[in-house]
Design a protein around this motif. Structure first.
Motif, PDB file in Angstrom:
ATOM      1  N   TYR A   1       0.851  -1.191   0.000  1.00 42.12           N
ATOM      2  CA  TYR A   1       0.000   0.000   0.000  1.00 42.12           C
ATOM      3  C   TYR A   1       0.887   1.242   0.000  1.00 42.12           C
ATOM      4  O   TYR A   1       1.963   1.255   0.601  1.00 42.12           O
TER       5      TYR A   1
ATOM      6  N   THR B   1      -7.683 -10.658  -1.495  1.00 41.93           N
ATOM      7  CA  THR B   1      -7.122  -9.693  -2.453  1.00 41.93           C
ATOM      8  C   THR B   1      -6.280  -8.596  -1.812  1.00 41.93           C
ATOM      9  O   THR B   1      -5.430  -8.003  -2.474  1.00 41.93           O
TER      10      THR B   1
ATOM     11  N   LYS C   1      -7.696  -5.800  -0.765  1.00 40.68           N
ATOM     12  CA  LYS C   1      -8.394  -4.541  -1.029  1.00 40.68           C
ATOM     13  C   LYS C   1      -8.871  -3.908   0.273  1.00 40.68           C
ATOM     14  O   LYS C   1      -9.306  -4.595   1.192  1.00 40.68           O
TER      15      LYS C   1
ATOM     16  N   GLN D   1      -3.970  -1.616  -8.280  1.00 46.23           N
ATOM     17  CA  GLN D   1      -5.278  -2.247  -8.254  1.00 46.23           C
ATOM     18  C   GLN D   1      -6.399  -1.217  -8.057  1.00 46.23           C
ATOM     19  O   GLN D   1      -7.291  -1.105  -8.876  1.00 46.23           O
ATOM     20  N   SER D   2      -6.347  -0.484  -6.962  1.00 46.16           N
ATOM     21  CA  SER D   2      -7.382   0.517  -6.701  1.00 46.16           C
ATOM     22  C   SER D   2      -6.922   1.412  -5.563  1.00 46.16           C
ATOM     23  O   SER D   2      -5.880   1.162  -4.930  1.00 46.16           O
ATOM     24  N   SER D   3      -7.713   2.458  -5.282  1.00 49.41           N
ATOM     25  CA  SER D   3      -7.396   3.401  -4.209  1.00 49.41           C
ATOM     26  C   SER D   3      -8.612   3.596  -3.320  1.00 49.41           C
ATOM     27  O   SER D   3      -9.754   3.521  -3.778  1.00 49.41           O
TER      28      SER D   3
ATOM     29  N   GLN E   1      -0.675  -5.197  -6.251  1.00 50.02           N
ATOM     30  CA  GLN E   1      -0.172  -6.564  -6.210  1.00 50.02           C
ATOM     31  C   GLN E   1       1.312  -6.531  -6.548  1.00 50.02           C
ATOM     32  O   GLN E   1       1.749  -5.729  -7.366  1.00 50.02           O
TER      33      GLN E   1
ATOM     34  N   ASP F   1      -9.405  -7.174   2.716  1.00 52.90           N
ATOM     35  CA  ASP F   1      -9.905  -8.433   2.192  1.00 52.90           C
ATOM     36  C   ASP F   1      -8.831  -9.522   2.308  1.00 52.90           C
ATOM     37  O   ASP F   1      -7.682  -9.309   1.906  1.00 52.90           O
TER      38      ASP F   1
ATOM     39  N   SER G   1      -3.510   3.706  -1.870  1.00 50.26           N
ATOM     40  CA  SER G   1      -3.612   2.800  -3.017  1.00 50.26           C
ATOM     41  C   SER G   1      -3.014   1.439  -2.677  1.00 50.26           C
ATOM     42  O   SER G   1      -2.092   1.340  -1.872  1.00 50.26           O
ATOM     43  N   PHE G   2      -3.568   0.396  -3.320  1.00 49.56           N
ATOM     44  CA  PHE G   2      -2.974  -0.916  -3.087  1.00 49.56           C
ATOM     45  C   PHE G   2      -2.545  -1.557  -4.397  1.00 49.56           C
ATOM     46  O   PHE G   2      -3.124  -1.316  -5.456  1.00 49.56           O
TER      47      PHE G   2
ATOM     48  N   THR H   1     -11.363  -1.412   2.537  1.00 48.06           N
ATOM     49  CA  THR H   1     -12.671  -0.779   2.668  1.00 48.06           C
ATOM     50  C   THR H   1     -12.720  -0.107   4.036  1.00 48.06           C
ATOM     51  O   THR H   1     -11.940  -0.438   4.939  1.00 48.06           O
TER      52      THR H   1
END
Length: 259
Positions: free
Chosen positions: A61, A123, A125, A83-85, A74, A120, A71-72, A127
């Motif tokens: 991250y 993954t 991810k 992957q996403s933020s 792989q 998660d 942001s994360f 939240t």
């Protein structure tokens, strides 16, 4: 090894060998990645501040203080793949993760808050895990969040709050951590100096060392693991400038217990 460039944005991944040599690994550029290299005059605010490795997954991250994003990525064969933020308002600065890699806590610099997050298991991810909680005392001006620690028994979170205007003593705020990763029972502890930043627990989390960048002083709290209470052990702080016999003023910012 991963390096983040907080002045110009971006990050570098380097491979190191036993003989001490190294070389950078070229990364794929993703236009959606807020931590891609943007240069000295970026069109978008960017201030990547810290890389945090997941304890169990090939995931990492990056907190971006300027973009208000965590942001994360792989991680495989030297490549960080975006992957996403997660939007974390108030300037996400530092993050800690529990040993199972299921909960995390992000301290923000400009809003002086802690955002609890869920992670998660498959993954990595992020939240939200409830609303952010304040580390600023109700009767004082908002400072600037600096460091965050999770005790080794995972029952306490500690965050440092720098009163950057220098008019008030800086303090630490502690929280109890429940089984769902929520923070309760906030308590503040005066550190008797200005611009408290670096923190470190010893291995059994019974000692907590801290330092003041402005004063060049170092102090220590004792922690009662049963009650989660801190007690100042050093009312007479160590003057690091004098102790180290250096000419310029000391500005301690980080600590490590070796045993």
């Amino acid at each position: 090894m991963v390096f983040v460039d907080f002045t110009e944005g971006g990050f570098v991944v380097a491979r190191y060998f036993e003989n001490g040599t190294s070389f950078p690994i070229t990364q794929d550029v993703n236009p959606n990645d807020p931590n891609r290299f943007l240069g000295p005059n970026p069109s978008s605010p960017s201030h990547p501040h810290e890389f945090i490795e997941h304890p169990k997954l090939n995931v990492g991250y990056i907190n971006n203080l300027g973009a208000n994003l965590t942001s994360f990525y792989q991680f495989q064969d030297g490549k960080l793949t975006f992957q996403s933020s997660l939007n974390v308002a108030g300037g996400p600065r530092h993050m800690v993760i529990n040993a199972e890699g299921t909960f995390g806590w992000i301290v923000t610099e400009t809003s002086c808050m802690i955002q609890p997050v869920k992670i998660d298991r498959q993954t990595g991810k992020l939240t939200y895990n409830g609303k952010p909680v304040a580390i600023t005392q109700a009767d004082r001006a908002v400072g600037a969040g600096a460091e965050i620690l999770l005790s080794h028994d995972e029952r306490m979170i500690v965050a440092s709050n720098r009163q950057v205007n220098g008019s008030q003593n800086d303090f630490l705020t502690t929280f109890d951590v429940d089984s769902e990763g929520h923070l309760t029972n906030p308590a503040t502890h005066d550190t008797k100096g200005q611009v408290v930043r670096g923190l470190a627990f010893n291995n059994d989390t019974t000692l907590l060392v801290f330092g003041h960048q402005t004063n060049g002083t170092v102090g220590m709290f004792g922690r009662d693991a049963g009650t989660n209470k801190l007690t100042l052990l050093t009312p007479n702080l160590l003057n690091l400038t004098a102790a180290a016999k250096i000419q310029s003023s000391a500005a301690p910012s980080s600590f490590v217990f070796l045993d």
